[in-house]
Design a protein around this motif. Structure first.
Motif, PDB file in Angstrom:
ATOM      1  N   VAL A  15       0.851  -1.196   0.000  1.00  0.00           N
ATOM      2  CA  VAL A  15       0.000   0.000   0.000  1.00  0.00           C
ATOM      3  C   VAL A  15       0.880   1.237   0.000  1.00  0.00           C
ATOM      4  N   GLY A  16       0.601   2.166  -0.916  1.00  0.00           N
ATOM      5  CA  GLY A  16       1.334   3.418  -0.982  1.00  0.00           C
ATOM      6  C   GLY A  16       0.543   4.540  -0.339  1.00  0.00           C
ATOM      7  N   LEU A  17       1.236   5.442   0.348  1.00  0.00           N
ATOM      8  CA  LEU A  17       0.628   6.640   0.934  1.00  0.00           C
ATOM      9  C   LEU A  17       1.170   7.848   0.186  1.00  0.00           C
ATOM     10  N   ILE A  18       0.283   8.656  -0.374  1.00  0.00           N
ATOM     11  CA  ILE A  18       0.721   9.855  -1.078  1.00  0.00           C
ATOM     12  C   ILE A  18      -0.048  11.061  -0.564  1.00  0.00           C
ATOM     13  N   GLY A  19       0.443  12.223  -0.884  1.00  0.00           N
ATOM     14  CA  GLY A  19      -0.180  13.465  -0.454  1.00  0.00           C
ATOM     15  C   GLY A  19       0.866  14.563  -0.426  1.00  0.00           C
ATOM     16  N   GLU A  20       0.409  15.790  -0.388  1.00  0.00           N
ATOM     17  CA  GLU A  20       1.333  16.913  -0.356  1.00  0.00           C
ATOM     18  C   GLU A  20       2.093  16.955   0.966  1.00  0.00           C
ATOM     19  N   ALA A  75      12.724   8.370   3.367  1.00  0.00           N
ATOM     20  CA  ALA A  75      14.152   8.352   3.680  1.00  0.00           C
ATOM     21  C   ALA A  75      14.982   7.778   2.543  1.00  0.00           C
ATOM     22  N   LEU A  76      14.422   6.835   1.768  1.00  0.00           N
ATOM     23  CA  LEU A  76      15.170   6.228   0.671  1.00  0.00           C
ATOM     24  C   LEU A  76      15.558   7.243  -0.393  1.00  0.00           C
ATOM     25  N   ALA A  77      14.862   8.363  -0.436  1.00  0.00           N
ATOM     26  CA  ALA A  77      15.112   9.345  -1.487  1.00  0.00           C
ATOM     27  C   ALA A  77      16.488   9.995  -1.359  1.00  0.00           C
ATOM     28  N   VAL A  96      -3.289   2.483  -3.455  1.00  0.00           N
ATOM     29  CA  VAL A  96      -2.724   3.761  -3.012  1.00  0.00           C
ATOM     30  C   VAL A  96      -3.785   4.520  -2.232  1.00  0.00           C
ATOM     31  N   ILE A  97      -3.352   5.129  -1.112  1.00  0.00           N
ATOM     32  CA  ILE A  97      -4.220   5.964  -0.286  1.00  0.00           C
ATOM     33  C   ILE A  97      -3.735   7.404  -0.407  1.00  0.00           C
ATOM     34  N   LEU A  98      -4.638   8.306  -0.770  1.00  0.00           N
ATOM     35  CA  LEU A  98      -4.317   9.724  -0.899  1.00  0.00           C
ATOM     36  C   LEU A  98      -4.792  10.468   0.341  1.00  0.00           C
ATOM     37  N   LEU A  99      -3.856  11.106   1.035  1.00  0.00           N
ATOM     38  CA  LEU A  99      -4.176  11.926   2.202  1.00  0.00           C
ATOM     39  C   LEU A  99      -4.266  13.387   1.778  1.00  0.00           C
ATOM     40  N   SER A 141       6.221   7.590  -0.853  1.00  0.00           N
ATOM     41  CA  SER A 141       7.193   8.002  -1.868  1.00  0.00           C
ATOM     42  C   SER A 141       6.544   8.993  -2.810  1.00  0.00           C
ATOM     43  N   HIS A 142       7.345   9.955  -3.293  1.00  0.00           N
ATOM     44  CA  HIS A 142       6.880  10.865  -4.329  1.00  0.00           C
ATOM     45  C   HIS A 142       7.274  10.360  -5.717  1.00  0.00           C
ATOM     46  N   ASP A 143       7.900   9.199  -5.755  1.00  0.00           N
ATOM     47  CA  ASP A 143       8.320   8.594  -7.017  1.00  0.00           C
ATOM     48  C   ASP A 143       7.141   7.828  -7.604  1.00  0.00           C
ATOM     49  N   ARG A 144       6.485   8.426  -8.598  1.00  0.00           N
ATOM     50  CA  ARG A 144       5.309   7.799  -9.192  1.00  0.00           C
ATOM     51  C   ARG A 144       5.634   6.420  -9.749  1.00  0.00           C
ATOM     52  N   GLY A 145       6.778   6.293 -10.408  1.00  0.00           N
ATOM     53  CA  GLY A 145       7.152   5.006 -10.990  1.00  0.00           C
ATOM     54  C   GLY A 145       7.290   3.928  -9.941  1.00  0.00           C
ATOM     55  N   ALA A 146       7.927   4.264  -8.810  1.00  0.00           N
ATOM     56  CA  ALA A 146       8.107   3.285  -7.736  1.00  0.00           C
ATOM     57  C   ALA A 146       6.766   2.870  -7.156  1.00  0.00           C
TER      58      ALA A 146
END
Length: 415
Positions: free
Chosen positions: A54-59, A172-174, A215-218, A202-207
């Motif tokens: 599961v990916g977490l994304i958001g500004e 942190a991986l970034a 994906v969950i958008l906050l 991650s902000h890496d869309r490809g990853a």
């Protein structure tokens, strides 16, 4: 699938004090005045299942890192509860739990022992950590002498030395170099295939699209939407454009093939038609052959005065990852001072140097070199097509880059 992470009505608030005096009174348990609770997250409900990624994304400021810290147990929630049904390991901050005065080797031993390993088990895994981290002689130097990238290497190597049931990874991986980022994501994918459940920011869309099942958008401290990575990432990308412009709208529509198409924009210019054609015959193309010359025809209607108009497109593969993109800004063909009622036809001619598979076009009308500042109209899945290999030699991948092969024999070789 069994539930490994359960989040119920979760919320986190941080207290804001008007002055240091009120803060101290709070610490002492005395009555305080004008103290406010600033809610970072509230009313979060979701579950993560065994084997799921599961990916977490958001500004920035959406609460992603705060949420991960609560799940990892390093931050207490203000309300709600988190239930964990398995061993959880988290990579949240550089060198988290490490001592800057200890060497990488000593920190590795300590980190492994904190996972519940015996001294003998930890010692047996240290060479594996050293080999994966690849920091050379620095492994026996104090951690304070490391760069942030080197700290990340050791942190990641320790955290993944033994496969956990749940792995939580923050941005942190970034900080790592491109080589180690690639190596780390390969390790994550291996662990995922072996059954590890992943929760990743991650902000890496490809990853995100390569690794995640969901994906969950906050947004504003709450779950805005969740679903398949391609659809949520398209929506998020559209949401970021023209942020703060009241005219900017974002809409998602379910297509007949089950995929979700996102459109957005302010409407001064509208993409009314997108069609892929054979460049020589002018006939519509739904199935293209490798090497065929194609033409993408984009029709744009001007509804309000437009000072600057740029038309661009991106070809995406079946996972909606970018294969190639360009626009009229890059091609030095920007149009200016357009009037309402005008219609323009853009024809992009190109060779189909693509591998076999399914592809789609995202097309945009905007100003500047990207759609971020002024997005008039953006259409994902504006046009879809298949590519088959009918005439060329067999090859692998999404790009057709046929080489010219020559083989020479060294004169000194035996006959």
């Amino acid at each position: 699938m069994s539930v490994l992470i359960s989040v119920e009505n979760l919320g986190k608030a941080f207290r804001s004090y008007p002055n240091a005096r009120q803060r101290i009174k709070s610490w002492l348990g005395l009555p305080t005045h004008n103290v406010q609770d600033v809610w970072v997250l509230r009313h979060l409900n979701f579950e993560v299942y065994s084997g799921e990624a599961v990916g977490l994304i958001g500004e920035n400021g959406a609460g992603k890192s705060t949420l991960l810290k609560m799940i990892a147990g390093t931050l207490a929630p203000t309300e709600g509860q988190i239930q964990l049904f398995g061993e959880v390991r988290a990579i949240l901050e550089l060198g988290m739990g490490f001592n800057g005065e200890f060497t990488g080797r000593e920190n590795a031993r300590h980190g492994l022992s904190m996972m519940g390993l015996s001294a003998e088990e930890a010692e047996a895994l240290v060479p594996e950590v050293e080999a994966f981290a690849e920091v050379g002689e620095y492994f026996d130097r104090p951690l304070r002498t490391y760069s942030s990238g080197m700290q990340m290497r050791v942190t990641f190597a320790v955290a993944t030395a033994r496969r956990p049931q749940v792995l939580i990874v923050d941005e942190a991986l970034a900080v790592g170099d491109a080589y180690f980022q690639h190596k780390s994501f390969e390790k994550i994918r291996e662990m995922q295939q072996a059954g590890t459940t992943l929760l990743i920011v991650s902000h890496d869309r490809g990853a995100i699209q390569r690794i995640c099942d969901r994906v969950i958008l906050l947004e504003n401290g709450q779950i805005s939407r969740e679903g398949e990575p391609e659809a949520i990432m398209d929506y998020y990308n559209a949401m970021l454009a023209n942020k703060g412009n009241e005219r900017h709208s974002v809409e998602s529509e379910m297509r007949e093939d089950g995929r979700v198409a996102t459109t957005s924009g302010t409407g001064e210019a509208e993409i009314t038609s997108v069609e892929l054609r054979d460049a020589d015959e002018g006939t519509p193309v739904e199935v293209a052959t490798v090497g065929q010359t194609l033409e993408l025809v984009v029709t744009v209607a001007i509804h309000e005065p437009v000072e600057e108009l740029v038309i661009g497109y991106v070809i995406k593969d079946r996972l909606r990852q970018d294969v190639f993109g360009t626009n009229t800004h890059y091609l030095k063909a920007v149009r200016s001072d357009l009037k309402p009622g005008q219609t323009l036809n853009y024809r992009f001619r190109f060779p189909c140097h693509l591998g076999e598979g399914s592809y789609s076009f995202s097309v945009a009308a905007h100003a500047d070199d990207t759609h971020v500042r002024q997005n008039y109209h953006w259409r994902d899945l504006a046009c879809t097509f298949e590519v088959v290999n009918a005439q060329q030699d067999r090859f692998l991948g999404v790009a057709w880059l046929p080489p010219v092969l020559s083989i020479e024999q060294n004169h000194g070789d035996s006959q």
